[in-house]
Design an enzyme around this catalytic site. Structure first.
Site, PDB file in Angstrom:
ATOM      1  N   ASP A 109       0.988  -1.318  -0.050  1.00 28.82           N
ATOM      2  CA  ASP A 109       0.439   0.253  -0.332  1.00 28.82           C
ATOM      3  C   ASP A 109       1.385   1.304  -0.173  1.00 28.82           C
ATOM      4  O   ASP A 109       0.478   2.141  -0.927  1.00 28.82           O
ATOM      5  CB  ASP A 109      -0.954  -0.256   1.294  1.00 28.82           C
ATOM      6  CG  ASP A 109      -1.442  -0.962   1.048  1.00 28.82           C
ATOM      7  OD1 ASP A 109      -2.456  -1.358   0.046  1.00 28.82           O
ATOM      8  OD2 ASP A 109      -2.758  -1.349   2.641  1.00 28.82           O
ATOM      9  N   TYR A 148      -8.312   4.486  -1.628  1.00 28.94           N
ATOM     10  CA  TYR A 148      -8.688   4.296  -0.235  1.00 28.94           C
ATOM     11  C   TYR A 148      -8.678   5.761   0.117  1.00 28.94           C
ATOM     12  O   TYR A 148      -7.876   6.802  -0.318  1.00 28.94           O
ATOM     13  CB  TYR A 148      -7.917   3.341   0.234  1.00 28.94           C
ATOM     14  CG  TYR A 148      -7.169   3.380   2.131  1.00 28.94           C
ATOM     15  CD1 TYR A 148      -8.313   2.271   2.701  1.00 28.94           C
ATOM     16  CD2 TYR A 148      -6.751   4.800   2.775  1.00 28.94           C
ATOM     17  CE1 TYR A 148      -8.114   2.921   3.711  1.00 28.94           C
ATOM     18  CE2 TYR A 148      -6.301   4.505   4.178  1.00 28.94           C
ATOM     19  CZ  TYR A 148      -7.202   3.719   5.021  1.00 28.94           C
ATOM     20  OH  TYR A 148      -7.228   3.794   6.186  1.00 28.94           O
TER      21      TYR A 148
END
Ligand SMILES: [Zn+2]
Length: 215
Positions: free
Chosen positions: A115, A209
């Site tokens: 991520d 996100y």
């Protein structure tokens, strides 16, 4: 920016990334050829917006009663060479520096690494303080790399971000994954994440996100 940078120094203390006067945060002044950085040798609990130091992109003192951090040349080099960078952080945080001491990149074995770092956290060259060699090593390693963090061999961590808060986040996350992967390795061999999965995780985290600001 003085207030932002002073406040972020309290964050690196809060997250346990620094001891004594080691480590520093800087932030580019938007629209100016200037950045704000920690004064040299002032303890963390004495840092205020007023005693932050303003430097030009060659690292020369422009405003401030103290000398700038001894790492100012490295920060200045990054701002000169990477115009997209708005914040730089340097720490000797324990677990990340332990990887740096071995000159070993942290392998991408956690989804949180995919991520935030888009792969392994790379190692930069051994470099002595005093000229541009640390800055050069940081820029050479991070240019064209997805990781916002580099482990400078035998030294510690440099992170970059679009602003100083993003660079602090990268420093916090770097230490967190350095610790977890270290612990994992005590018990066995951490499993690598395949490149295609890393790409998907990185893309989702970077682009989807979180809270999106209304346009
Ligand atoms: Zn250092």
């Amino acid at each position: 920016m003085r207030a932002t940078v002073a406040g972020l120094h309290a964050e690196v203390v809060h997250y346990g990334l620094v001891v004594w006067t080691a480590g520093n945060v800087s932030g580019r002044v938007p629209g100016e050829e200037l950045f704000v950085i920690k004064p040299s040798g002032v303890s963390y609990d004495e840092l205020t917006p007023e005693n932050m130091v303003v430097c030009d992109l060659d690292g020369n003192l422009v405003e401030g009663a103290h000398a700038p951090s001894s790492d100012t040349a490295a920060h200045a080099y990054v701002y000169r060479e990477m115009p997209e960078v708005g914040g730089v952080v340097h720490t000797h945080s324990t677990y990340a520096s332990a990887w740096a001491a071995r000159g070993e990149p942290i392998p991408c074995v956690l989804t949180a690494m995919a991520d935030e770092f888009g792969g392994e956290i790379p190692v930069g060259p051994f470099a002595l303080i005093g000229d541009d060699s640390i800055g050069q090593g940081v820029v050479e390693t991070l240019k064209g790399h997805r990781s916002p963090a580099v482990l400078m061999q035998n030294h510690g961590v440099f992170t970059i971000g679009k602003d100083p808060k993003a660079a602090v986040k990268a420093a916090v996350m770097c230490e967190d994954v350095a610790r977890t992967v270290h612990v994992s390795r005590q018990l066995g061999t951490p499993l690598p994440i395949g490149p295609a999965h890393i790409d998907r995780l990185y893309d989702r985290y970077q682009n989807v996100y979180g809270q999106r600001s209304p346009r």
